[in-house]
Design a protein around this motif. Structure first.
Motif, PDB file in Angstrom:
ATOM      1  N   ARG A 278      52.715  50.631  40.943  1.00 11.02           N
ATOM      2  CA  ARG A 278      53.311  51.919  41.292  1.00 11.02           C
ATOM      3  C   ARG A 278      53.176  52.178  42.791  1.00 11.02           C
ATOM      4  NH1 ARG A 278      50.603  56.696  41.875  1.00 11.02           N
ATOM      5  NH2 ARG A 278      48.764  55.876  40.782  1.00 11.02           N
ATOM      6  N   GLU A 279      54.249  52.680  43.373  1.00  6.19           N
ATOM      7  CA  GLU A 279      54.210  53.040  44.790  1.00  6.19           C
ATOM      8  C   GLU A 279      53.181  54.138  45.021  1.00  6.19           C
ATOM      9  OE1 GLU A 279      57.920  54.054  46.534  1.00  6.19           O
ATOM     10  OE2 GLU A 279      58.925  52.213  45.913  1.00  6.19           O
ATOM     11  N   GLY A 280      52.447  54.007  46.112  1.00  3.54           N
ATOM     12  CA  GLY A 280      51.478  55.037  46.469  1.00  3.54           C
ATOM     13  C   GLY A 280      50.157  54.928  45.752  1.00  3.54           C
ATOM     14  N   ILE A 281      49.973  53.887  44.905  1.00  3.83           N
ATOM     15  CA  ILE A 281      48.696  53.751  44.210  1.00  3.83           C
ATOM     16  C   ILE A 281      47.601  53.432  45.229  1.00  3.83           C
ATOM     17  CG2 ILE A 281      48.831  51.260  43.727  1.00  3.83           C
ATOM     18  CD1 ILE A 281      47.720  51.952  40.898  1.00  3.83           C
ATOM     19  N   GLU A 282      46.431  53.997  45.020  1.00  2.00           N
ATOM     20  CA  GLU A 282      45.339  53.881  45.985  1.00  2.00           C
ATOM     21  C   GLU A 282      44.925  52.425  46.182  1.00  2.00           C
ATOM     22  OE1 GLU A 282      40.585  55.072  46.300  1.00  2.00           O
ATOM     23  OE2 GLU A 282      41.778  55.663  44.560  1.00  2.00           O
ATOM     24  N   ALA A 283      44.817  52.017  47.444  1.00  2.00           N
ATOM     25  CA  ALA A 283      44.336  50.671  47.751  1.00  2.00           C
ATOM     26  C   ALA A 283      42.822  50.630  47.567  1.00  2.00           C
ATOM     27  CB  ALA A 283      44.705  50.289  49.172  1.00  2.00           C
ATOM     28  N   VAL A 284      42.318  49.533  47.033  1.00  2.00           N
ATOM     29  CA  VAL A 284      40.880  49.382  46.797  1.00  2.00           C
ATOM     30  C   VAL A 284      40.417  48.105  47.475  1.00  2.00           C
ATOM     31  CG1 VAL A 284      39.082  49.070  45.055  1.00  2.00           C
ATOM     32  CG2 VAL A 284      41.017  50.589  44.584  1.00  2.00           C
ATOM     33  N   LYS A 285      39.378  48.212  48.282  1.00  2.00           N
ATOM     34  CA  LYS A 285      38.864  47.048  48.979  1.00  2.00           C
ATOM     35  C   LYS A 285      38.305  46.030  47.977  1.00  2.00           C
ATOM     36  CE  LYS A 285      35.573  45.641  52.551  1.00  2.00           C
ATOM     37  NZ  LYS A 285      34.447  46.080  53.427  1.00  2.00           N
ATOM     38  N   ASP A 286      38.657  44.757  48.179  1.00  2.00           N
ATOM     39  CA  ASP A 286      38.183  43.679  47.291  1.00  2.00           C
ATOM     40  C   ASP A 286      38.432  44.024  45.825  1.00  2.00           C
ATOM     41  OD1 ASP A 286      37.242  42.228  49.491  1.00  2.00           O
ATOM     42  OD2 ASP A 286      35.326  43.267  49.458  1.00  2.00           O
ATOM     43  N   SER A 287      39.655  44.432  45.532  1.00  2.02           N
ATOM     44  CA  SER A 287      39.991  44.808  44.153  1.00  2.02           C
ATOM     45  C   SER A 287      39.863  43.632  43.199  1.00  2.02           C
ATOM     46  CB  SER A 287      41.420  45.367  44.117  1.00  2.02           C
ATOM     47  OG  SER A 287      41.731  45.846  42.840  1.00  2.02           O
ATOM     48  N   VAL A 288      40.169  42.433  43.692  1.00  6.52           N
ATOM     49  CA  VAL A 288      40.050  41.219  42.882  1.00  6.52           C
ATOM     50  C   VAL A 288      39.093  40.255  43.572  1.00  6.52           C
ATOM     51  CG1 VAL A 288      41.256  39.232  41.893  1.00  6.52           C
ATOM     52  CG2 VAL A 288      42.400  41.461  42.009  1.00  6.52           C
ATOM     53  N   CYS A 289      38.071  39.794  42.839  1.00  4.97           N
ATOM     54  CA  CYS A 289      37.126  38.813  43.379  1.00  4.97           C
ATOM     55  C   CYS A 289      36.947  37.687  42.369  1.00  4.97           C
ATOM     56  CB  CYS A 289      35.776  39.450  43.660  1.00  4.97           C
ATOM     57  SG  CYS A 289      35.776  40.612  45.037  1.00  4.97           S
ATOM     58  N   VAL A 290      37.064  36.456  42.849  1.00  2.54           N
ATOM     59  CA  VAL A 290      36.779  35.274  42.033  1.00  2.54           C
ATOM     60  C   VAL A 290      35.530  34.626  42.611  1.00  2.54           C
ATOM     61  CG1 VAL A 290      37.624  33.046  41.219  1.00  2.54           C
ATOM     62  CG2 VAL A 290      39.230  34.948  41.526  1.00  2.54           C
ATOM     63  N   GLU A 291      34.482  34.499  41.802  1.00  3.68           N
ATOM     64  CA  GLU A 291      33.193  34.054  42.320  1.00  3.68           C
ATOM     65  C   GLU A 291      32.656  32.839  41.567  1.00  3.68           C
ATOM     66  OE1 GLU A 291      30.325  37.233  42.742  1.00  3.68           O
ATOM     67  OE2 GLU A 291      31.922  38.741  42.647  1.00  3.68           O
TER      68      GLU A 291
ATOM     69  N   ASP B 291      38.058  50.945  34.466  1.00  3.96           N
ATOM     70  CA  ASP B 291      37.993  50.919  35.923  1.00  3.96           C
ATOM     71  C   ASP B 291      37.635  49.509  36.405  1.00  3.96           C
ATOM     72  OD1 ASP B 291      37.476  52.697  38.587  1.00  3.96           O
ATOM     73  OD2 ASP B 291      36.051  51.035  38.460  1.00  3.96           O
ATOM     74  N   THR B 292      36.614  48.924  35.786  1.00  7.27           N
ATOM     75  CA  THR B 292      36.095  47.617  36.211  1.00  7.27           C
ATOM     76  C   THR B 292      36.075  46.646  35.041  1.00  7.27           C
ATOM     77  OG1 THR B 292      34.691  48.667  37.878  1.00  7.27           O
ATOM     78  CG2 THR B 292      34.110  46.421  37.216  1.00  7.27           C
TER      79      THR B 292
ATOM     80  N   ALA C 100      43.435  39.984  29.485  1.00  7.58           N
ATOM     81  CA  ALA C 100      42.102  40.384  29.958  1.00  7.58           C
ATOM     82  C   ALA C 100      42.168  40.905  31.395  1.00  7.58           C
ATOM     83  CB  ALA C 100      41.135  39.197  29.860  1.00  7.58           C
ATOM     84  N   MET C 101      42.888  40.205  32.263  1.00  4.78           N
ATOM     85  CA  MET C 101      42.992  40.614  33.669  1.00  4.78           C
ATOM     86  C   MET C 101      43.641  41.989  33.808  1.00  4.78           C
ATOM     87  SD  MET C 101      44.273  37.083  35.489  1.00  4.78           S
ATOM     88  CE  MET C 101      44.265  37.765  37.159  1.00  4.78           C
ATOM     89  N   THR C 102      44.682  42.230  33.026  1.00  5.54           N
ATOM     90  CA  THR C 102      45.470  43.456  33.199  1.00  5.54           C
ATOM     91  C   THR C 102      44.844  44.675  32.530  1.00  5.54           C
ATOM     92  OG1 THR C 102      46.862  42.774  31.326  1.00  5.54           O
ATOM     93  CG2 THR C 102      47.655  42.251  33.538  1.00  5.54           C
ATOM     94  N   ARG C 103      43.608  44.535  31.996  1.00  7.65           N
ATOM     95  CA  ARG C 103      42.883  45.712  31.516  1.00  7.65           C
ATOM     96  C   ARG C 103      42.266  46.476  32.693  1.00  7.65           C
ATOM     97  NH1 ARG C 103      45.765  46.389  28.128  1.00  7.65           N
ATOM     98  NH2 ARG C 103      46.827  44.629  29.070  1.00  7.65           N
ATOM     99  N   ALA C 104      42.153  45.827  33.856  1.00  3.86           N
ATOM    100  CA  ALA C 104      41.452  46.406  34.998  1.00  3.86           C
ATOM    101  C   ALA C 104      42.349  47.358  35.779  1.00  3.86           C
ATOM    102  CB  ALA C 104      40.961  45.290  35.923  1.00  3.86           C
ATOM    103  N   LYS C 105      41.788  48.513  36.139  1.00  5.87           N
ATOM    104  CA  LYS C 105      42.511  49.492  36.950  1.00  5.87           C
ATOM    105  C   LYS C 105      42.210  49.322  38.443  1.00  5.87           C
ATOM    106  CE  LYS C 105      40.996  53.078  34.544  1.00  5.87           C
ATOM    107  NZ  LYS C 105      40.815  54.480  34.063  1.00  5.87           N
ATOM    108  N   ARG C 106      40.921  49.202  38.802  1.00  5.14           N
ATOM    109  CA  ARG C 106      40.563  49.186  40.224  1.00  5.14           C
ATOM    110  C   ARG C 106      39.786  47.936  40.636  1.00  5.14           C
ATOM    111  NH1 ARG C 106      37.183  52.615  41.907  1.00  5.14           N
ATOM    112  NH2 ARG C 106      38.086  53.204  43.913  1.00  5.14           N
ATOM    113  N   HIS C 107      38.956  47.407  39.731  1.00  4.78           N
ATOM    114  CA  HIS C 107      38.131  46.255  40.103  1.00  4.78           C
ATOM    115  C   HIS C 107      38.221  45.171  39.034  1.00  4.78           C
ATOM    116  CE1 HIS C 107      35.972  49.580  42.319  1.00  4.78           C
ATOM    117  NE2 HIS C 107      36.209  48.714  43.288  1.00  4.78           N
TER     118      HIS C 107
END
Length: 605
Positions: A302-315, A543-544, A576-583
């Motif tokens: 969605r346009e205007g959705i809040e940007a989140v730092k390091d929203s996706v991390c693969v470790e 959220d996470t 599984a991936m698309t359950r996440a909103k911000r992290h």
């Protein structure tokens, strides 16, 4: 009407005919469905002419509640229900089926266990996941209207599967029960054989709306077509990229077939994700793009959705222990930032993994919302290992000896243990004249004596490697079962790593099992970090989201071989991936020659 995008408005205002609406994750499909129902009623369609079908009771209730709120203060008597509830109602309306009773999920497990005994397969299928998988295969066979003798499955030899199928259905028949899949099959048979009865139901429902259409089976599809004849006013909403129930008969190919089968059927799509950050949407899109058999679509955030730092991390995690510690660290970081435990999810591939993670998170004091029939660390393997430790700690009960005496094989007979407490002198006395057996007994006690001073973590490795328990399991089970044993052993090792004595191990295991049993009796703790399988997370959002064990042979599973099976595994990972909103946190291990999952290769650069 709330503010909608062009595609949503177009779908809401669609009227007569058949529409296949491709709805990506978080695209507002429930909003579209409820507003379309209201639009139909506002256009003059009678509320009683509308049928809304979902795949779960929870989804049906949620949609009905949202529709009631949308229509308030007006009342509208639209029919909402699952496939099984609706078809069961149709069956019960016919005099021939008024006495049938649906089986409960709990009884399905009980009857399947008995069917396995009847067909001589109980030794091959003791694990809870295997019992569920067996039910899934029977379900898929029924949902496709297939003959069990020719149905394609790789769990049992053909003759064994036929025996199991007949034993399970024989038990249902003997007790006057019907399972969900029989409801569909019997309903289809009834409507095809009784034309007057069929016309009655065709006239009753003029507009049919179906949620999660990608999960439809062959028999369900044929029933919908039959009920919708001759107008074919079908509004089918689904996402081929989230089709993850092939094991119980879902056939994603039926989405394409609908466009060919039904005259005038058209296709549209909802491609705006209102749930996740742009980074999560992009990462999930890169993963699912690896599938070839899918509708072409471009999902955007969605346009205007809040940007989140390091929203996706693969470790990368060097070991199982490191991965567990990282999961705990992520949970604590999210909690410290104000995220509620119930808005954090740890998603796993299997119920066995879920029970293990619930066990060691509880062991370090993390509140967990987890409810499953499996009690963690209660398998025969952990029982045997704990029996070795108990004997080394001084508990010489016959029960413990029966667990370990021939694991590995030592040829010691049960009759040699004639009392409830077993001693070395008892065994030596029984085999006094057999020098070969005396050497075996002496070697066993030398191992047990050495273990007396070992820390539990070292003792476990000693049992498995030096004494030979790993080799015993490998030689006496299938390759797949052996791999599962190694996973559980790793989890058990991680659980007991801080224990300083065998007594501490016993106390820790007892506490974890007791908490799991209490949680199961209470229907699961509602407050805590959510632990669930990829399948169980479908339709939810958090959220996470933490996804551990993103390794080859775990996802995709080692049992997935064909291109179709690999694509289904990729769809599960996408869900599984698309359950996440911000992290979104994806973890994989690098020890024991483990490789990262092929699904995350494009995310690792």
């Amino acid at each position: 009407m709330p503010e909608m995008n062009i595609s949503q408005r177009r779908a809401v205002n669609f009227h007569d005919g058949a529409l296949l609406l491709l709805a990506g994750p978080g695209s507002g499909k429930t909003t579209v469905l409820t507003h379309r129902i209201r639009a139909l009623i506002d256009s003059g369609v009678k509320d009683s002419d509308i049928l809304v079908i979902t795949f779960t009771r929870a989804a049906a209730l949620e949609m009905q509640e949202r529709f009631v709120r949308l229509m308030a203060p007006r009342e509208a008597h639209v029919s909402f229900g699952t496939f099984h509830a609706i078809f069961y109602s149709i069956l019960r309306y016919h005099r021939a089926y008024r006495k049938v009773v649906p089986i409960t999920d709990k009884d399905k497990i009980r009857y399947m266990k008995r069917a396995l005994e009847i067909s001589g397969l109980e030794d091959e299928c003791k694990d809870f996941d295997d019992i569920v998988r067996s039910l899934g295969i029977i379900s898929a066979c029924k949902n496709n209207g297939a003959d069990p003798a020719s149905f394609g499955q790789d769990m049992y030899p053909r003759d064994s599967f036929v025996k199991l199928f007949e034993a399970y259905n024989g038990l249902l028949h003997d007790f006057g029960l019907i399972d969900f899949d029989d409801m569909v099959g019997e309903c289809l048979k009834l409507l095809k054989s009784d034309s007057e009865f069929c016309v009655f139901w065709q006239r009753k429902f003029k507009y049919i709306l179906i949620d999660e259409f990608q999960d439809i089976s062959s028999n369900q599809y044929e029933l919908v077509k039959l009920l919708a004849y001759p107008e074919y006013n079908i509004f089918a909403v689904g996402d081929d990229d989230q089709s993850i129930y092939a094991f119980r008969g879902a056939n994603v190919g039926l989405m394409r077939r609908m466009l060919d089968d039904i005259p005038g059927a058209v296709q549209d799509a909802l491609c705006v994700n209102y749930r996740s950050t742009a980074e999560i949407v992009s990462a999930a899109s890169k993963v699912i793009a690896g599938n070839k058999d899918r509708f072409d679509k471009k999902i955007t955030a969605r346009e205007g959705i809040e940007a989140v730092k390091d929203s996706v991390c693969v470790e990368k995690c060097r070991t199982k222990n490191v991965q567990i510690e990282r999961c705990i660290e992520i949970i604590k970081q999210e909690r410290a930032s104000g995220i509620e435990p119930t808005d954090i999810a740890l998603l796993v591939r299997t119920n066995r993994q879920g029970a293990e993670y619930a066990g060691y998170l509880r062991a370090v004091g993390v509140e967990v919302a987890y409810n499953d029939s499996r009690v963690p660390f209660s398998s025969v393997y952990v029982r045997d290992i704990c029996a070795y430790m108990s004997i080394a700690a001084g508990d010489h009960s016959r029960v413990n000896y029966l667990c370990i005496i021939n694991k590995p094989l030592r040829y010691i007979r049960r009759e040699a243990m004639s009392a409830e407490t077993v001693s070395r002198d008892m065994l030596v006395g029984y085999y006094a004249s057999d020098s070969h057996m005396l050497r075996r007994i002496d070697e066993m006690y030398r191992h047990l004596d050495r273990m007396k001073t070992m820390r539990p973590q070292l003792a476990l490795r000693y049992i498995c490697n030096t004494i030979g328990y790993d080799k015993y399991v490998k030689e006496n089970t299938s390759a797949e079962k052996y791999a599962e044993y190694l996973e559980e052993k790793d989890a058990f090792l991680a659980l007991i790593r801080d224990c300083g004595s065998y007594r501490e191990v016993e106390d820790l295991i007892a506490a974890v099992r007791d908490e799991a049993k209490v949680s199961g009796k209470n229907g699961g703790n509602e407050y805590g970090v959510r632990i669930m399988t990829y399948h169980g997370s479908k339709g939810l959002e958090f959220d996470t989201v933490i996804i551990p064990d993103a390794n080859e042979n775990k996802i995709p599973s080692r049992s997935a071989h064909t291109p179709a099976e690999i694509e289904e595994e990729r769809r599960m990972f996408y869900v599984a991936m698309t359950r996440a909103k911000r992290h979104l946190r994806i973890l994989y291990r690098s020890d024991e020659n483990l490789k990262p999952s092929r699904f995350i290769e494009k995310l690792m650069g």
